[in-house]
Scaffold this motif. Structure first.
Motif, PDB file in Angstrom:
ATOM      1  N   UNK A 122      49.970  29.576  35.155  1.00 27.52           N
ATOM      2  CA  UNK A 122      48.789  29.893  34.341  1.00 27.52           C
ATOM      3  C   UNK A 122      47.874  30.856  35.098  1.00 27.52           C
ATOM      4  N   UNK A 123      47.724  30.632  36.392  1.00 26.68           N
ATOM      5  CA  UNK A 123      46.886  31.518  37.205  1.00 26.68           C
ATOM      6  C   UNK A 123      47.481  32.925  37.268  1.00 26.68           C
ATOM      7  N   UNK A 124      48.788  33.000  37.475  1.00 23.68           N
ATOM      8  CA  UNK A 124      49.462  34.307  37.527  1.00 23.68           C
ATOM      9  C   UNK A 124      49.323  35.017  36.190  1.00 23.68           C
ATOM     10  N   UNK A 125      49.509  34.276  35.116  1.00 26.63           N
ATOM     11  CA  UNK A 125      49.385  34.846  33.774  1.00 26.63           C
ATOM     12  C   UNK A 125      47.976  35.378  33.537  1.00 26.63           C
ATOM     13  N   UNK A 126      46.961  34.633  33.965  1.00 26.05           N
ATOM     14  CA  UNK A 126      45.581  35.091  33.794  1.00 26.05           C
ATOM     15  C   UNK A 126      45.333  36.384  34.563  1.00 26.05           C
ATOM     16  N   UNK A 127      45.788  36.436  35.814  1.00 24.97           N
ATOM     17  CA  UNK A 127      45.616  37.656  36.608  1.00 24.97           C
ATOM     18  C   UNK A 127      46.371  38.830  35.996  1.00 24.97           C
ATOM     19  N   UNK A 128      47.584  38.577  35.556  1.00 24.59           N
ATOM     20  CA  UNK A 128      48.403  39.643  34.987  1.00 24.59           C
ATOM     21  C   UNK A 128      47.789  40.169  33.691  1.00 24.59           C
ATOM     22  N   UNK A 129      47.258  39.291  32.873  1.00 23.03           N
ATOM     23  CA  UNK A 129      46.605  39.739  31.632  1.00 23.03           C
ATOM     24  C   UNK A 129      45.388  40.610  31.933  1.00 23.03           C
ATOM     25  N   UNK A 130      44.617  40.242  32.956  1.00 23.88           N
ATOM     26  CA  UNK A 130      43.468  41.077  33.340  1.00 23.88           C
ATOM     27  C   UNK A 130      43.936  42.454  33.788  1.00 23.88           C
ATOM     28  N   UNK A 131      44.985  42.481  34.604  1.00 24.82           N
ATOM     29  CA  UNK A 131      45.499  43.760  35.080  1.00 24.82           C
ATOM     30  C   UNK A 131      46.018  44.617  33.927  1.00 24.82           C
ATOM     31  N   UNK A 132      46.733  44.009  32.999  1.00 22.98           N
ATOM     32  CA  UNK A 132      47.265  44.759  31.867  1.00 22.98           C
ATOM     33  C   UNK A 132      46.143  45.265  30.966  1.00 22.98           C
ATOM     34  N   UNK A 133      45.107  44.474  30.838  1.00 23.61           N
ATOM     35  CA  UNK A 133      43.966  44.895  30.008  1.00 23.61           C
ATOM     36  C   UNK A 133      43.256  46.108  30.609  1.00 23.61           C
ATOM     37  N   UNK A 134      43.139  46.100  31.945  1.00 20.38           N
ATOM     38  CA  UNK A 134      42.447  47.194  32.619  1.00 20.38           C
ATOM     39  C   UNK A 134      43.336  48.423  32.819  1.00 20.38           C
ATOM     40  N   UNK A 135      44.643  48.250  32.742  1.00 16.97           N
ATOM     41  CA  UNK A 135      45.581  49.339  33.020  1.00 16.97           C
ATOM     42  C   UNK A 135      45.925  50.104  31.751  1.00 16.97           C
ATOM     43  N   UNK A 136      45.979  51.384  31.885  1.00 16.07           N
ATOM     44  CA  UNK A 136      46.423  52.236  30.777  1.00 16.07           C
ATOM     45  C   UNK A 136      47.874  52.677  31.002  1.00 16.07           C
ATOM     46  N   UNK A 137      48.417  52.352  32.173  1.00 19.66           N
ATOM     47  CA  UNK A 137      49.764  52.776  32.532  1.00 19.66           C
ATOM     48  C   UNK A 137      50.701  51.601  32.391  1.00 19.66           C
ATOM     49  N   UNK A 138      51.903  51.847  31.950  1.00 20.99           N
ATOM     50  CA  UNK A 138      52.938  50.815  31.914  1.00 20.99           C
ATOM     51  C   UNK A 138      52.762  49.791  30.873  1.00 20.99           C
TER      52      UNK A 138
END
Length: 188
Positions: free
Chosen positions: A172-188
């Motif tokens: 759950x922690x990894x998923x939360x961090x990954x979702x934040x990164x994907x939200x902020x990222x325009x690449x990939x």
């Protein structure tokens, strides 16, 4: 001038100082002397400087990666990590096409049987030599789940959990961090 007006005029600079200057001075002192905990919202360990994975994944599509290095013996912690990688990828839903769950396997890694990986159908296995893995991780431990950005920088590390309940919470922690990164990222 009346005595009340003189008192009022003498209080005005003091009030102006309290309202405008004092907060700035207090903020400066708080930053200088670390009077507060600098907040971070990531749940994983931030790797500074980031590890360079680009030499290993240079021929692959630029995606965010959930990375796990297969150890010599795949015990309970390893099984939990593989299960977590698969479940995180599934939980990403429509964002899952931006993330690749990837297991790095080298000569000393436990041989991953095809039937065993069928339990984790979304995980890709990349075979590489041990030297490449050592070049990426240098002195850092490979024991963990990592998040790598689209440029091949390994930026976050999560320890392996031996208990399944702990591994689920960590997922759950990894998923939360990954979702934040994907939200902020325009690449990939």
């Amino acid at each position: 001038m009346s005595e009340a007006a003189v008192k009022k005029k003498s209080k005005t600079p003091l009030i102006m100082f309290i309202v405008f200057v004092l907060p700035v001075v207090l903020a400066y002192l708080a930053l200088t002397f670390d009077w507060f905990n600098k907040g971070s919202t990531n749940k994983g360990e931030l790797l500074t400087p980031p590890l360079d994975l680009s030499s290993v994944v240079s021929d692959r599509e630029p995606l965010w990666r959930l990375l796990f290095v297969m150890p010599q013996e795949c015990a309970q912690g390893c099984e939990n990590a593989l299960y977590s990688l698969n479940q995180i990828w599934v939980a990403l839903g429509k964002e899952s096409d931006r993330v690749e769950p990837l297991v790095l396997a080298h000569q000393k890694s436990e041989k991953i049987e095809l039937t065993d990986m069928q339990r984790h159908p979304n995980i890709k296995v990349l075979s590489t030599d041990e030297q490449n893995v050592n070049n990426v991780f240098k002195d850092a431990s490979t024991d963990g789940i990592f998040i790598a950005d689209t440029l091949g920088n390994v930026i976050l590390k999560y320890p392996i959990k031996l208990q399944q309940e702990d591994a689920i919470q960590q997922s759950r922690d990894i998923l939360a961090d990954l979702r934040k990164l994907l939200k902020l990222s325009r690449i990939g």
